[in-house]
Design a protein around this motif. Structure first.
Motif, PDB file in Angstrom:
ATOM      1  N   THR A 112       0.902  -1.229   0.008  1.00 44.88           N
ATOM      2  CA  THR A 112       0.003  -0.010  -0.136  1.00 44.88           C
ATOM      3  C   THR A 112       0.907   1.322   0.018  1.00 44.88           C
ATOM      4  O   THR A 112       1.897   1.136   0.469  1.00 44.88           O
ATOM      5  N   HIS A 113       0.343   2.369  -0.547  1.00 50.83           N
ATOM      6  CA  HIS A 113       0.931   3.439  -0.594  1.00 50.83           C
ATOM      7  C   HIS A 113       0.435   4.382   0.670  1.00 50.83           C
ATOM      8  O   HIS A 113       0.942   5.716   0.868  1.00 50.83           O
ATOM      9  N   SER A 114      -0.299   3.921   1.334  1.00 45.61           N
ATOM     10  CA  SER A 114      -0.989   4.744   2.360  1.00 45.61           C
ATOM     11  C   SER A 114      -0.655   4.233   3.712  1.00 45.61           C
ATOM     12  O   SER A 114      -0.728   3.003   4.424  1.00 45.61           O
ATOM     13  N   VAL A 115       0.124   5.124   4.260  1.00 44.19           N
ATOM     14  CA  VAL A 115       0.703   4.820   5.693  1.00 44.19           C
ATOM     15  C   VAL A 115      -0.388   4.499   6.662  1.00 44.19           C
ATOM     16  O   VAL A 115      -0.445   3.667   7.754  1.00 44.19           O
ATOM     17  N   GLU A 116      -1.315   5.243   6.493  1.00 44.17           N
ATOM     18  CA  GLU A 116      -2.570   5.009   7.574  1.00 44.17           C
ATOM     19  C   GLU A 116      -3.141   3.754   7.237  1.00 44.17           C
ATOM     20  O   GLU A 116      -3.477   3.148   8.304  1.00 44.17           O
ATOM     21  N   GLU A 117      -3.251   3.319   6.074  1.00 41.03           N
ATOM     22  CA  GLU A 117      -3.902   2.242   5.878  1.00 41.03           C
ATOM     23  C   GLU A 117      -3.007   0.918   6.294  1.00 41.03           C
ATOM     24  O   GLU A 117      -3.556  -0.004   7.098  1.00 41.03           O
ATOM     25  N   ALA A 118      -1.795   1.040   6.099  1.00 39.35           N
ATOM     26  CA  ALA A 118      -0.783   0.045   6.702  1.00 39.35           C
ATOM     27  C   ALA A 118      -0.855  -0.057   8.144  1.00 39.35           C
ATOM     28  O   ALA A 118      -0.911  -1.400   8.785  1.00 39.35           O
ATOM     29  N   ILE A 119      -1.062   1.105   8.740  1.00 46.06           N
ATOM     30  CA  ILE A 119      -1.075   0.945  10.272  1.00 46.06           C
ATOM     31  C   ILE A 119      -2.483   0.128  10.742  1.00 46.06           C
ATOM     32  O   ILE A 119      -2.639  -0.402  11.497  1.00 46.06           O
ATOM     33  N   TYR A 120      -3.486   0.925  10.177  1.00 41.51           N
ATOM     34  CA  TYR A 120      -4.883   0.390  10.680  1.00 41.51           C
ATOM     35  C   TYR A 120      -5.166  -1.262  10.254  1.00 41.51           C
ATOM     36  O   TYR A 120      -5.590  -1.878  11.205  1.00 41.51           O
ATOM     37  N   TYR A 126      -6.284  -6.318  17.859  1.00 45.29           N
ATOM     38  CA  TYR A 126      -7.573  -6.418  17.147  1.00 45.29           C
ATOM     39  C   TYR A 126      -8.498  -7.013  17.967  1.00 45.29           C
ATOM     40  O   TYR A 126      -8.114  -7.531  18.951  1.00 45.29           O
ATOM     41  N   PRO A 127      -9.636  -6.718  17.663  1.00 42.58           N
ATOM     42  CA  PRO A 127     -10.208  -6.116  16.518  1.00 42.58           C
ATOM     43  C   PRO A 127     -10.050  -4.451  16.570  1.00 42.58           C
ATOM     44  O   PRO A 127      -9.933  -4.087  17.556  1.00 42.58           O
ATOM     45  N   ARG A 128     -10.106  -3.830  15.562  1.00 41.80           N
ATOM     46  CA  ARG A 128      -9.793  -2.393  15.315  1.00 41.80           C
ATOM     47  C   ARG A 128     -11.093  -1.828  14.719  1.00 41.80           C
ATOM     48  O   ARG A 128     -11.603  -2.350  13.967  1.00 41.80           O
ATOM     49  N   THR A 129     -11.216  -0.412  15.283  1.00 43.89           N
ATOM     50  CA  THR A 129     -12.309   0.291  14.790  1.00 43.89           C
ATOM     51  C   THR A 129     -11.916   1.725  14.362  1.00 43.89           C
ATOM     52  O   THR A 129     -10.867   2.066  14.735  1.00 43.89           O
ATOM     53  N   GLU A 130     -12.637   2.269  13.774  1.00 43.12           N
ATOM     54  CA  GLU A 130     -12.326   3.672  12.952  1.00 43.12           C
ATOM     55  C   GLU A 130     -11.658   4.716  14.206  1.00 43.12           C
ATOM     56  O   GLU A 130     -11.134   5.489  13.772  1.00 43.12           O
ATOM     57  N   SER A 131     -12.390   4.589  15.314  1.00 42.25           N
ATOM     58  CA  SER A 131     -11.816   5.417  16.418  1.00 42.25           C
ATOM     59  C   SER A 131     -10.378   5.297  16.652  1.00 42.25           C
ATOM     60  O   SER A 131      -9.635   6.429  17.175  1.00 42.25           O
ATOM     61  N   LEU A 132      -9.707   4.208  16.385  1.00 41.62           N
ATOM     62  CA  LEU A 132      -8.130   4.098  16.322  1.00 41.62           C
ATOM     63  C   LEU A 132      -7.586   5.127  15.701  1.00 41.62           C
ATOM     64  O   LEU A 132      -6.503   5.932  16.042  1.00 41.62           O
ATOM     65  N   HIS A 133      -8.173   5.814  14.314  1.00 41.39           N
ATOM     66  CA  HIS A 133      -7.353   6.690  13.825  1.00 41.39           C
ATOM     67  C   HIS A 133      -7.198   8.152  14.476  1.00 41.39           C
ATOM     68  O   HIS A 133      -6.365   8.903  14.122  1.00 41.39           O
ATOM     69  N   GLU A 134      -8.019   8.429  15.460  1.00 42.77           N
ATOM     70  CA  GLU A 134      -7.851   9.472  16.289  1.00 42.77           C
ATOM     71  C   GLU A 134      -7.105   9.428  17.726  1.00 42.77           C
ATOM     72  O   GLU A 134      -6.866  10.673  17.926  1.00 42.77           O
ATOM     73  N   LYS A 135      -6.615   8.272  17.856  1.00 46.52           N
ATOM     74  CA  LYS A 135      -5.912   8.403  19.038  1.00 46.52           C
ATOM     75  C   LYS A 135      -4.331   8.783  18.676  1.00 46.52           C
ATOM     76  O   LYS A 135      -3.873   8.654  17.679  1.00 46.52           O
TER      77      LYS A 135
END
Length: 270
Positions: A197-205, A230-239
């Motif tokens: 992936t070229h998305s760092v955010e996607e790779a981490i998630y 895991y499991p992960r949810t969208e709220s992880l992006h805001e941490k």
């Protein structure tokens, strides 16, 4: 108990012959992937990541070094490895149902009519495609075609999932939905995954580890352990921890993009 290594890259190098000479693409790469681990490769475009995935798929052989799967060298493609590309990888002349069943009609995975129907029904439901079973891919949205590509890959029950920018062509909202669907399916099915992936955010998630790859020829710059359970949810992006890790990995990747641009300038005729 530590999970065993399923995939081992051991000092792997790949060079291709071109009209202007030998082109080194991968240089002395070593890393491992454990059972049911999700590993993402991130780095500049054209740096050799896809070549490494193609070695895993059995499409390319290393020039030197070895890539083993459960201790045996990879000699060619196999139904135990499902490959998903950015371009959806579905057959436009087959219906949704026929696309999912395609691999189950081949000798390597041949199933009875009843088995094919059961597998097809399962993945149509899982991917939210049941009402589209008789539709053709041209009538589906991009996200639906990618769900179909996932369903077809999963139908033959591969142990390994190899993904090359699988969500790169999707809009942001659909991409997020596909990431969550992938995590949901993996939690139910359990696979060992290697993704580009070229998305760092996607790779981490999505990942348990991220391998940062250098400008061409590919070298492993660093391997980052992802600390989020895991499991992960969208709220992880805001941490804050997620944002800090994203900045750290993005800085590493941008350094490699700068190195690649310098390579291009140095190679240009003066």
């Amino acid at each position: 108990m530590t999970a065993p290594n399923r995939i081992v890259f051991d000092h792997v190098s790949v060079s291709f012959r071109t009209e202007s000479g030998t082109l080194p693409v991968v240089d002395d790469v070593s890393f491992t992937v454990k059972d049911r681990e999700f590993v993402s490769l991130v780095g500049p475009s054209g740096c050799g990541k896809t070549t490494m995935l193609n070695i895993l798929a059995g499409f390319v052989l290393p020039t030197s070094g070895s890539v083993t799967l459960d201790g045996a060298p990879i000699a060619g493609p196999s139904p135990d490895r499902g490959v998903i590309f950015q371009e959806y990888g579905v057959f436009p002349w087959l219906t949704v149902e026929a696309n999912i069943e395609f691999g189950l009609r081949l000798r390597a995975n041949l199933k009875s009519v009843t088995e094919r129907t059961n597998v097809c029904d399962r993945y149509l439901k899982l991917m939210g495609l049941s009402e589209f079973r008789k539709a053709y891919p041209r009538t589906l949205s991009g996200g639906m075609r990618q769900r179909l590509a996932l369903a077809r890959a999963y139908a033959v029950a591969p142990q390994f999932l190899l993904m090359d920018e699988p969500f790169g062509a999707l809009d942001a909202q659909t991409r997020t939905a596909m990431q969550d669907l992938l995590l949901e399916v993996l939690q139910k099915e359990g696979k060992t995954v290697v993704m580009i992936t070229h998305s760092v955010e996607e790779a981490i998630y999505l990942s348990s580890r991220v391998v940062v790859v250098s400008a061409r020829p590919s070298r492993v710059r660093c391997i980052v352990e992802i600390p989020f359970p895991y499991p992960r949810t969208e709220s992880l992006h805001e941490k804050p921890e997620f944002l800090q890790l994203r900045s750290r990995i993005r800085d590493l990747v941008m350094l490699e993009y700068a190195a690649q641009e310098q390579q291009t300038r140095d190679a240009a005729p003066h």
